[in-house]
Motif scaffolding. Structure first.
Motif, short mmCIF file in Angstrom:
data_model
loop_
_atom_site.label_atom_id
_atom_site.label_comp_id
_atom_site.label_asym_id
_atom_site.label_seq_id
_atom_site.Cartn_x
_atom_site.Cartn_y
_atom_site.Cartn_z
N PRO A 372 0.83 -1.22 0.00
CA PRO A 372 0.00 0.00 0.00
C PRO A 372 0.86 1.27 0.00
O PRO A 372 1.94 1.29 0.59
N LEU A 373 0.36 2.30 -0.67
CA LEU A 373 1.12 3.55 -0.81
C LEU A 373 1.54 4.13 0.54
O LEU A 373 2.63 4.68 0.69
N GLU A 374 0.67 3.97 1.56
CA GLU A 374 0.98 4.59 2.85
C GLU A 374 1.83 3.68 3.75
O GLU A 374 2.21 4.07 4.85
N ALA A 375 2.20 2.48 3.27
CA ALA A 375 2.99 1.56 4.11
C ALA A 375 4.42 2.05 4.31
O ALA A 375 5.06 1.75 5.32
N THR A 376 4.94 2.77 3.33
CA THR A 376 6.25 3.41 3.47
C THR A 376 6.09 4.84 2.98
O THR A 376 5.08 5.18 2.36
N ALA A 377 7.12 5.66 3.19
CA ALA A 377 7.01 7.05 2.73
C ALA A 377 7.15 7.18 1.22
O ALA A 377 6.78 8.20 0.64
N TYR A 378 7.66 6.16 0.56
CA TYR A 378 7.87 6.22 -0.89
C TYR A 378 6.54 6.38 -1.62
O TYR A 378 5.63 5.56 -1.42
N ALA A 379 6.43 7.41 -2.46
CA ALA A 379 5.13 7.71 -3.06
C ALA A 379 5.11 7.49 -4.57
O ALA A 379 4.15 7.88 -5.23
N GLY A 380 6.14 6.88 -5.11
CA GLY A 380 6.21 6.77 -6.58
C GLY A 380 5.63 5.50 -7.16
O GLY A 380 5.88 5.21 -8.32
N ARG A 381 4.88 4.72 -6.36
CA ARG A 381 4.36 3.46 -6.92
C ARG A 381 3.31 3.78 -7.97
O ARG A 381 2.36 4.51 -7.72
N GLY A 382 3.48 3.20 -9.16
CA GLY A 382 2.52 3.47 -10.23
C GLY A 382 2.56 2.34 -11.23
O GLY A 382 3.46 1.50 -11.23
N THR A 383 1.54 2.34 -12.12
CA THR A 383 1.47 1.24 -13.08
C THR A 383 2.37 1.48 -14.29
O THR A 383 2.63 0.57 -15.05
N GLY A 384 2.81 2.70 -14.46
CA GLY A 384 3.53 3.04 -15.69
C GLY A 384 4.98 2.62 -15.68
O GLY A 384 5.45 1.90 -14.79
N CYS A 385 5.72 3.07 -16.71
CA CYS A 385 7.14 2.75 -16.78
C CYS A 385 7.96 4.01 -16.47
O CYS A 385 7.45 5.13 -16.54
N GLN A 386 9.21 3.80 -16.10
CA GLN A 386 10.05 4.91 -15.67
C GLN A 386 10.94 5.39 -16.82
O GLN A 386 11.79 4.66 -17.28
N GLY A 387 10.69 6.60 -17.27
CA GLY A 387 11.49 7.16 -18.37
C GLY A 387 12.55 8.12 -17.85
O GLY A 387 12.35 8.78 -16.83
N ILE A 388 13.67 8.16 -18.57
CA ILE A 388 14.77 9.07 -18.18
C ILE A 388 15.34 9.69 -19.44
O ILE A 388 15.55 8.99 -20.45
N LEU A 389 15.60 10.99 -19.37
CA LEU A 389 16.27 11.67 -20.48
C LEU A 389 17.68 12.00 -20.03
O LEU A 389 17.86 12.56 -18.93
N ILE A 390 18.66 11.68 -20.86
CA ILE A 390 20.03 11.86 -20.39
C ILE A 390 20.87 12.69 -21.37
O ILE A 390 20.65 12.66 -22.57
N SER A 391 21.80 13.39 -20.78
CA SER A 391 22.76 14.11 -21.61
C SER A 391 24.11 14.11 -20.90
O SER A 391 24.20 14.49 -19.73
N PHE A 392 25.14 13.62 -21.58
CA PHE A 392 26.50 13.58 -21.03
C PHE A 392 27.34 14.57 -21.84
O PHE A 392 27.27 14.58 -23.06
N TYR A 393 28.14 15.35 -21.14
CA TYR A 393 28.97 16.35 -21.83
C TYR A 393 30.18 16.66 -20.96
O TYR A 393 30.31 16.14 -19.85
N LYS A 394 31.09 17.49 -21.50
CA LYS A 394 32.31 17.74 -20.73
C LYS A 394 32.51 19.21 -20.38
O LYS A 394 33.09 19.54 -19.37
N ASP A 395 31.99 20.07 -21.25
CA ASP A 395 32.31 21.49 -21.16
C ASP A 395 31.37 22.19 -20.16
O ASP A 395 30.17 22.29 -20.40
N PRO A 396 31.93 22.72 -19.03
CA PRO A 396 31.04 23.37 -18.03
C PRO A 396 30.26 24.55 -18.60
O PRO A 396 29.18 24.86 -18.11
N SER A 397 30.78 25.16 -19.69
CA SER A 397 30.04 26.31 -20.23
C SER A 397 28.73 25.86 -20.89
O SER A 397 27.90 26.69 -21.24
N LEU A 398 28.56 24.54 -21.06
CA LEU A 398 27.30 24.06 -21.65
C LEU A 398 26.22 23.76 -20.59
O LEU A 398 25.11 23.37 -20.94
N ASP A 399 26.55 23.95 -19.31
CA ASP A 399 25.59 23.59 -18.24
C ASP A 399 24.19 24.14 -18.52
O ASP A 399 23.21 23.39 -18.51
N ASP A 400 24.11 25.45 -18.76
CA ASP A 400 22.78 26.06 -18.91
C ASP A 400 22.07 25.57 -20.16
O ASP A 400 20.86 25.31 -20.16
N VAL A 401 22.86 25.46 -21.25
CA VAL A 401 22.27 25.02 -22.53
C VAL A 401 21.68 23.61 -22.37
O VAL A 401 20.54 23.34 -22.78
#
Ligand SMILES: Cc1cc2nc3c(=O)[nH]c(=O)nc-3n(C[C@H](O)[C@H](O)[C@H](O)COP(=O)(O)OP(=O)(O)OC[C@H]3O[C@@H](n4cnc5c(N)ncnc54)[C@H](O)[C@@H]3O)c2cc1C
Length: 484
Positions: A372-401
């Motif tokens: 049950p959702l209230e059995a622990t503090a973790y609130a992310g239980r859901g039927t869907g799938c977990q998506g992630i968008l990633i970007s790897f880079y080296k140049d600190p001047s690109l942080d904002d971009v």
């Protein structure tokens, strides 16, 4: 030297003498190791780094930071991509150097794990006794952040979230007191730590349920031409309808895969089966039917290697910006194509970018949803799938971009997925919020959204254990007000 500087120096010297571990400052040997994080963009210049060996060390370090009015940060594996284990000018308590053990009680089927251990240690020690718990899928990740935030991995289909497998914690509180938290002792704290992250103190030991685990598993990497995207999405949908608890799928569109031409996206499906290869292949039939262009199958992969397969692709160093998506149904093809197009444009205008990608974990959710959702503090239980968008880079001047681009991709993906779900009349099955550990803006996100219906109780627990809110670097929980 001013009077206050003299006092700081005196407290520092006293702490240094008291510790059985170490404390280092900028310029000292070990300091750079102490502030380094998985993503260089999350490393910050702490004034002091403590490498504790004992609970007392942790306790004294907390008291020192509070006396000196310095911010505190706690680091285990350093993989947070919100920078929540780092501090600018404060005290970083780095558990990874010394409190990094795992030991197993095979009779009781329990794993005792130091608060600074990585999952690699836990898996190795557990499998010496044929036992395992729910770890993340990259085993240089820290136990601390992953387990306290929720935690999912290849065994989630069978045993739920990592938090569902915690039976006891040793916690050093904001007051410096060391307490045991389990269902009977400090039950509110025990509840809050299972999903509330490091909001309540420093966990120096975890005790996990350990489950019998066969020595080998079946894993296959299936690579497809991008033209097969629609068929692969269909296959994922078919597989999800009857996926068994011992199966799992990660899929994604990635631009850097070993042996592939950099820059062009490739479509990858990783299929996991906790059993015989022949049965695994049967369970993965719909993915074979689509016609992969290449396959790398591991018929009898030692279980201890399972969570190291992605280690190199996710190696330490360089700058990363990663954003988790709300837990939803598989996105529509148009959303994926729109994000790939936006990624293409970013790469064209910034050729020094190392990598951009879209990754989904579509592993079965039944075991996690059985809690049950209230059995622990973790609130992310859901039927869907977990998506992630990633970007790897080296140049600190690109942080904002990079940050603004990834946020834009997340917006595209979320809105188009939402629209597709609504069009299909599936709104009810798409419940679920973004996994707290995948939020790069953790410290400024709205906690009532992150913790959902568990937030009011979390605020009460915060008032009990950290009323001054000194643990405030992850998703900070506002302590509840005292009743009049
Ligand atoms: C390559 C990679 C793969 C990942 N794969 C998965 C996955 O398969 N499943 C999954 O669920 N997540 C995954 N994650 C997300 C992961 O859960 C988070 O990055 C998590 O923060 C990592 O924990 P850590 O201990 O390494 O991080 P840290 O940066 O050390 O800590 C993260 C947060 O937890 C707190 N914390 C850590 N240890 C303690 C402790 N002992 N006591 C109190 N507070 C503590 C820190 O203060 C900080 O706020 C992945 C992340 C990366 C980078």
């Amino acid at each position: 030297m001013s009077y206050s500087a003299q006092q700081t120096l005196a407290s520092f010297s006293k702490l240094k003498e008291t510790l059985s571990g170490e404390i280092v400052c900028p310029g000292d040997e070990g300091y750079e190791y102490g502030i380094a994080r998985w993503s260089d963009s999350c490393a910050k210049q702490a004034a002091y780094v403590v490498f504790p060996k004992t609970n007392e060390d942790v306790s004294e370090s907390i008291k020192f930071a509070r006396e000196q009015n310095l911010e505190l940060a706690v680091c285990c594996g350093g993989h947070s991509f919100s920078g929540s284990s780092s501090t600018e000018g404060g005290v970083a308590i780095h558990l990874g150097k010394y409190i990094n053990y795992a030991r197993c009680d095979p009779e009781k089927r329990l794993l005792y794990v130091g608060g600074g251990a990585t999952w690699e240690v836990v898996e190795r020690v557990g499998m010496e006794h044929g036992l395992a718990t729910v770890a993340g899928s990259v085993n240089h990740t820290g136990v601390g952040g992953l387990a306290l935030g929720g935690g999912y991995g290849w065994l989630t289909g069978r045993y739920g979230m990592t938090v569902d497998n915690i039976v006891q914690l040793t916690v050093v509180l904001a007051s410096g007191e060391v307490v045991t938290a389990n269902e009977k002792e400090h039950p509110d704290l025990f509840w809050g730590c299972r999903g509330g992250g490091g909001n309540f103190g420093v966990v120096t030991e975890f005790v996990f349920k350990a489950h019998p685990q066969r020595p080998t598993v079946f894993v296959t990497y299936l690579l497809y031409a991008m033209e097969k995207l629609e068929s692969v999405l269909h296959a994922i949908g078919e597989w999800e309808k009857n996926a068994g608890p011992d199966e799992g799928v990660h899929w994604g569109c990635l631009r850097v895969l070993p042996g592939m031409k950099p820059g062009t996206p490739n479509l990858l499906v990783i299929f996991f089966y906790n059993g015989e290869a022949a049965e695994g292949r049967k369970a993965a039939k719909m993915f074979y039917d689509v016609g992969p262009t290449a396959e790398k199958a591991m018929d009898e992969l030692p279980f201890v290697k399972l969570n190291s397969l992605q280690n190199d692709a996710d190696a330490h160093g360089g700058r990363k910006y990663i954003k988790g998506l709300p837990n939803r149904s598989t996105p529509p093809i148009e959303a994926i194509q729109a994000v790939l197009q936006a990624q293409e444009e970013l790469i064209k205008s910034h050729p020094s970018l190392v990598h951009c990608g879209i990754v989904y974990d579509a592993s079965p959710k039944q075991a996690a949803l059985a809690v049950p959702l209230e059995a622990t503090a973790y609130a992310g239980r859901g039927t869907g799938c977990q998506g992630i968008l990633i970007s790897f880079y080296k140049d600190p001047s690109l942080d904002d971009v990079v940050r603004s681009a990834v946020r834009q991709w997340a917006k595209i993906m979320t809105e188009m997925t939402e629209a597709a779900v609504n069009d299909a009349g599936k709104a009810a099955e798409s419940v679920g919020i973004c996994y707290s550990n995948l939020d790069p803006e953790a410290s400024s996100s709205d906690p009532s959204t992150v913790f959902g219906p568990n937030y009011p109780r979390l605020r009460e627990v915060k008032r009990m254990y950290d009323p001054e809110n000194i643990w405030n670097k992850w998703h900070p929980i506002e302590p509840a007000e005292l009743p009049n």
